[in-house]
Design an enzyme around this catalytic site. Structure first.
Site, PDB file in Angstrom:
ATOM      1  N   ARG A 295      35.543 -88.489  -1.741  1.00 19.03           N
ATOM      2  CA  ARG A 295      35.608 -87.328  -2.591  1.00 19.03           C
ATOM      3  C   ARG A 295      37.043 -87.122  -3.103  1.00 19.03           C
ATOM      4  NH1 ARG A 295      32.233 -84.013   2.020  1.00 19.03           N
ATOM      5  NH2 ARG A 295      33.192 -85.807   3.016  1.00 19.03           N
TER       6      ARG A 295
ATOM      7  N   ASP B  16      41.904 -84.551   8.638  1.00 15.70           N
ATOM      8  CA  ASP B  16      41.653 -83.728   7.413  1.00 15.70           C
ATOM      9  C   ASP B  16      41.633 -82.183   7.605  1.00 15.70           C
ATOM     10  OD1 ASP B  16      38.786 -83.576   8.160  1.00 15.70           O
ATOM     11  OD2 ASP B  16      38.082 -84.036   6.345  1.00 15.70           O
TER      12      ASP B  16
ATOM     13  N   GLU C  64      24.044 -81.437  10.127  1.00 19.87           N
ATOM     14  CA  GLU C  64      24.912 -81.572   8.880  1.00 19.87           C
ATOM     15  C   GLU C  64      24.297 -81.298   7.579  1.00 19.87           C
ATOM     16  OE1 GLU C  64      27.975 -83.033   8.910  1.00 19.87           O
ATOM     17  OE2 GLU C  64      27.832 -82.391  10.980  1.00 19.87           O
TER      18      GLU C  64
ATOM     19  N   ASN D 199      38.223 -82.407   1.965  1.00 19.49           N
ATOM     20  CA  ASN D 199      37.338 -83.307   1.642  1.00 19.49           C
ATOM     21  C   ASN D 199      37.814 -83.610  -0.191  1.00 19.49           C
ATOM     22  OD1 ASN D 199      35.968 -83.993   3.813  1.00 19.49           O
ATOM     23  ND2 ASN D 199      34.840 -82.015   3.479  1.00 19.49           N
TER      24      ASN D 199
ATOM     25  N   TYR E  11      73.160 -80.313 -10.242  1.00 22.23           N
ATOM     26  CA  TYR E  11      72.430 -81.135  -9.316  1.00 22.23           C
ATOM     27  C   TYR E  11      73.550 -81.305  -7.994  1.00 22.23           C
ATOM     28  CZ  TYR E  11      70.897 -84.713  -6.336  1.00 22.23           C
ATOM     29  OH  TYR E  11      70.455 -85.676  -5.487  1.00 22.23           O
TER      30      TYR E  11
ATOM     31  N   ASN F 269      75.367 -89.293  -7.108  1.00 21.86           N
ATOM     32  CA  ASN F 269      75.463 -89.597  -5.778  1.00 21.86           C
ATOM     33  C   ASN F 269      74.926 -91.029  -5.449  1.00 21.86           C
ATOM     34  OD1 ASN F 269      72.951 -88.830  -6.235  1.00 21.86           O
ATOM     35  ND2 ASN F 269      72.586 -87.899  -3.978  1.00 21.86           N
TER      36      ASN F 269
ATOM     37  N   SER G 111      82.612 -76.564 -16.245  1.00 24.83           N
ATOM     38  CA  SER G 111      81.186 -76.902 -16.461  1.00 24.83           C
ATOM     39  C   SER G 111      80.905 -78.371 -16.820  1.00 24.83           C
ATOM     40  CB  SER G 111      81.025 -76.032 -17.885  1.00 24.83           C
ATOM     41  OG  SER G 111      81.035 -74.682 -17.559  1.00 24.83           O
TER      42      SER G 111
ATOM     43  N   ALA H 229      86.278 -78.617 -18.047  1.00 24.36           N
ATOM     44  CA  ALA H 229      85.021 -78.678 -18.681  1.00 24.36           C
ATOM     45  C   ALA H 229      84.907 -80.420 -19.063  1.00 24.36           C
ATOM     46  CB  ALA H 229      84.993 -77.934 -19.658  1.00 24.36           C
TER      47      ALA H 229
HETATM   48  C1  UD1 Z   1      32.459 -83.508   9.546  1.00 23.94           C
HETATM   49  C2  UD1 Z   1      31.414 -82.967  10.544  1.00 23.94           C
HETATM   50  C3  UD1 Z   1      31.092 -81.724  10.241  1.00 23.94           C
HETATM   51  C4  UD1 Z   1      32.115 -80.782   9.993  1.00 23.94           C
HETATM   52  C5  UD1 Z   1      33.107 -81.329   9.188  1.00 23.94           C
HETATM   53  C6  UD1 Z   1      34.376 -80.259   9.233  1.00 23.94           C
HETATM   54  C7  UD1 Z   1      30.344 -84.887  11.381  1.00 23.94           C
HETATM   55  C8  UD1 Z   1      28.845 -85.799  11.483  1.00 23.94           C
HETATM   56  N1  UD1 Z   1      30.090 -83.986  10.518  1.00 23.94           N
HETATM   57  O1  UD1 Z   1      31.789 -83.542   8.316  1.00 23.94           O
HETATM   58  O2  UD1 Z   1      30.169 -81.083  11.203  1.00 23.94           O
HETATM   59  O3  UD1 Z   1      31.604 -79.442   9.634  1.00 23.94           O
HETATM   60  O4  UD1 Z   1      33.789 -82.568   9.645  1.00 23.94           O
HETATM   61  O5  UD1 Z   1      35.365 -80.919   8.498  1.00 23.94           O
HETATM   62  O6  UD1 Z   1      30.972 -85.317  12.152  1.00 23.94           O
HETATM   63  N2  UD1 Z   1      35.780 -90.453   9.969  1.00 23.94           N
HETATM   64  C9  UD1 Z   1      36.372 -91.806  10.465  1.00 23.94           C
HETATM   65  N3  UD1 Z   1      35.265 -92.734  10.605  1.00 23.94           N
HETATM   66  C10 UD1 Z   1      33.919 -92.644   9.915  1.00 23.94           C
HETATM   67  C11 UD1 Z   1      33.787 -91.471   9.405  1.00 23.94           C
HETATM   68  C12 UD1 Z   1      34.729 -90.246   9.356  1.00 23.94           C
HETATM   69  O7  UD1 Z   1      37.199 -92.010  11.185  1.00 23.94           O
HETATM   70  O8  UD1 Z   1      33.250 -93.546  10.223  1.00 23.94           O
HETATM   71  C13 UD1 Z   1      36.929 -89.478   9.997  1.00 23.94           C
HETATM   72  C14 UD1 Z   1      37.482 -89.189   8.584  1.00 23.94           C
HETATM   73  O9  UD1 Z   1      38.571 -89.794   8.238  1.00 23.94           O
HETATM   74  C15 UD1 Z   1      37.649 -87.641   8.658  1.00 23.94           C
HETATM   75  C16 UD1 Z   1      36.765 -87.167   9.816  1.00 23.94           C
HETATM   76  O10 UD1 Z   1      36.276 -88.158  10.483  1.00 23.94           O
HETATM   77  O11 UD1 Z   1      38.959 -87.468   9.072  1.00 23.94           O
HETATM   78  C17 UD1 Z   1      35.575 -86.281   9.248  1.00 23.94           C
HETATM   79  O12 UD1 Z   1      34.889 -87.240   8.334  1.00 23.94           O
HETATM   80  P1  UD1 Z   1      34.247 -86.488   7.167  1.00 23.94           P
HETATM   81  O13 UD1 Z   1      33.660 -87.703   6.338  1.00 23.94           O
HETATM   82  O14 UD1 Z   1      35.528 -85.668   6.367  1.00 23.94           O
HETATM   83  O15 UD1 Z   1      33.280 -85.718   7.796  1.00 23.94           O
HETATM   84  P2  UD1 Z   1      32.581 -84.431   7.007  1.00 23.94           P
HETATM   85  O16 UD1 Z   1      31.526 -84.728   6.047  1.00 23.94           O
HETATM   86  O17 UD1 Z   1      33.790 -83.356   6.492  1.00 23.94           O
HETATM   87 MG    MG Z   2      35.682 -83.809   6.408  1.00 24.49          MG
END
Ligand code: UD1
Ligand code: MG
Length: 417
Positions: free
Chosen positions: A13, A100, A151, A224, A329, A349, A368, A386
């Site tokens: 996204r 995130d 979810e 996201n 600067y 620099n 200046s 200057a």
């Molecule tokens: C997830 C949660 C949701 C919560 C939300 C909060 C699940 C199923 N859902 O949804 O309940 O409200 O976070 O922000 O857990 N990631 C991996 N490997 C994967 C998938 C994801 O490492 O296979 C990591 C992503 O990089 C990210 C985190 O897990 O940092 C969450 O993944 P994301 O796809 O953002 O999940 P959400 O849809 O936000």
């Molecule tokens: Mg997320």
């Protein structure tokens, strides 16, 4: 306690070539915000699950973390299973934090960990109340007791109305978590192994589960999309500015400026609008900064100095009572007390390969439009005319005047000595 940070997701996204967790909020990648807190909690070497853009993320992490590669992003539950082999032991609790979620404060996390410990639960979730819960997993309760997470995509219209959401931050009993994960199936719209499904499994086994809501729900803002990222930057900035206001700093139009983390600003300093102060900058008391100033990391500004409009200062030590009021600067420079930097002064620099220092003494008058090609040294009470261009290696002795292009240091003192 060990921690697992989930950072393998593509971040579809975001519509970006850069992995989501490397997008910056006020000069620090999202992942850096999370790791900073873990470090402060004494959790050395967290296990970071990487996947999308793994090379870049690994490069950013350096030696600080253990990384495990989730080659295919099959969901948050799958990501945690991938991390299992890197955990140092099988007993005890594990903290899980998505890369995130950068707005959760250290204090919040500490109190969450404490509540979990006191409760003795098999799993605790950090929850948030949101006016707009769209996109988040919903906290399900039966007779008031936390019993599952649904979810968005899989939720019924009724469940979608629930405003209590999952932040994605949890503490689990490791053994129970991994036993439950073995039983999770990808029975959902995304066909992924959801970490959130372990809650219902643990509940069906009669395990104690807790959901602790955030006191300040804004901390539960995740990233996201780019719009989310902009919102996170806005809130972080607002938080920093509020702390400075409370500490006695004046902001003219607070939200028109950007203030990084770990910035120190002395009392009665006034920050004019459209100023960007980067992480870790130190500013003394009674200074005037901006409008339109950029003060970059590695800079220190002494008491009573003025850094005015369209002045950029980078990795420099500026003394007390220094005036650089317009269009300058100053990079890799040291400027002594009471010196005046004329409009249009540039420290050149960078020679294309290396950065060099400019040292300017006390009570110097830099004329200046002077160009100071570093390394350059201007001693106390000296002046430049200057438009002077001081070539690399120039030393202007105490009280002397340098003029011209390239500048000649005149053989007479400014004052009879
Ligand atoms: C997830 C949660 C949701 C919560 C939300 C909060 C699940 C199923 N859902 O949804 O309940 O409200 O976070 O922000 O857990 N990631 C991996 N490997 C994967 C998938 C994801 O490492 O296979 C990591 C992503 O990089 C990210 C985190 O897990 O940092 C969450 O993944 P994301 O796809 O953002 O999940 P959400 O849809 O936000
Ligand atoms: Mg997320």
């Amino acid at each position: 306690m060990q921690a697992i940070v989930l950072a393998a997701g593509k971040g579809t996204r975001m519509k970006s070539q850069t992995p989501k967790v490397l997008h910056e909020a006020l000069g620090v990648p999202l992942l850096g915000h999370v790791l900073g807190h873990l470090r402060a909690l004494g959790m050395k070497k967290p296990v970071v699950v990487i996947g999308a853009g793994a090379e870049k993320v690994k490069e950013y992490l350096g030696q600080e973390s253990t990384t495990v590669l989730q080659a295919e992003q099959r969901g948050t539950g799958h990501a945690v299973m991938t991390a299992a082999r890197a955990l140092s032991d099988e007993q005890g609790d594990v903290l899980i934090w998505p890369g995130d979620m950068p707005l959760v404060r250290l204090e919040t996390l500490k109190s969450f960990l404490k509540k979990h410990r006191v409760s003795g639960a098999a799993a605790s979730v950090l929850a948030a109340m949101r006016d707009d819960p769209a996109g988040y997993g919903r906290i399900l309760r039966r007779e008031g007791r936390f019993c599952g997470i649904r979810e968005e995509l899989d939720a019924s219209p009724e469940e979608r109305r629930i405003r209590e959401v999952n932040t994605g931050i949890y503490v689990f009993d490791k053994r129970k978590l991994f036993a439950a994960l073995k039983r999770v199936r990808p029975h959902n719209k995304k066909n992924e192994i959801y970490l959130t499904d372990t809650i219902e499994i643990l509940e069906s086994q009669g395990e104690q589960l807790e959901s602790f809501p955030l006191a300040e729900s804004e901390e539960g803002q995740g990233v996201n999309s780019r719009a989310d990222l902009a919102e996170v930057v806005r809130r972080l900035n607002q938080r920093h500015i509020r702390a400075h206001l409370e500490a006695g700093v004046t902001f003219i139009q607070p939200e028109q400026s950007l203030i990084g983390a770990d910035v120190k600003i002395g009392q009665d300093t006034v920050i004019y609008p459209w100023t960007y102060i980067e992480n870790g900058v130190r500013i003394g008391v009674g200074c005037r900064i901006g409008p339109f100033a950029k003060i970059r990391s590695g800079t220190q500004i002494g008491d009573g100095s003025t850094i005015g409009s369209f002045v950029e200062v980078n990795r420099s030590r500026i003394g007390r009572g220094v005036s650089a009021k317009h269009l300058a600067y100053l990079g890799d420079a040291a400027v002594g007390d009471g010196t005046n930097i004329g409009a249009g002064t540039i420290t050149a620099n960078y020679d294309g390969k290396n950065k060099h220092q400019t040292v300017i003494g006390r009570k110097v008058l830099v004329g200046s439009d002077s160009i100071l090609i570093a390394p350059v040294r201007i001693c106390d009470e000296a002046r430049t005319g200057a438009g002077a261009v001081l070539t690399a290696g120039t030393v202007v002795d105490k009280g002397r005047l340098a003029v011209g292009v390239p500048a000649r240091v005149l053989n007479r003192g400014r004052k009879k000595q």
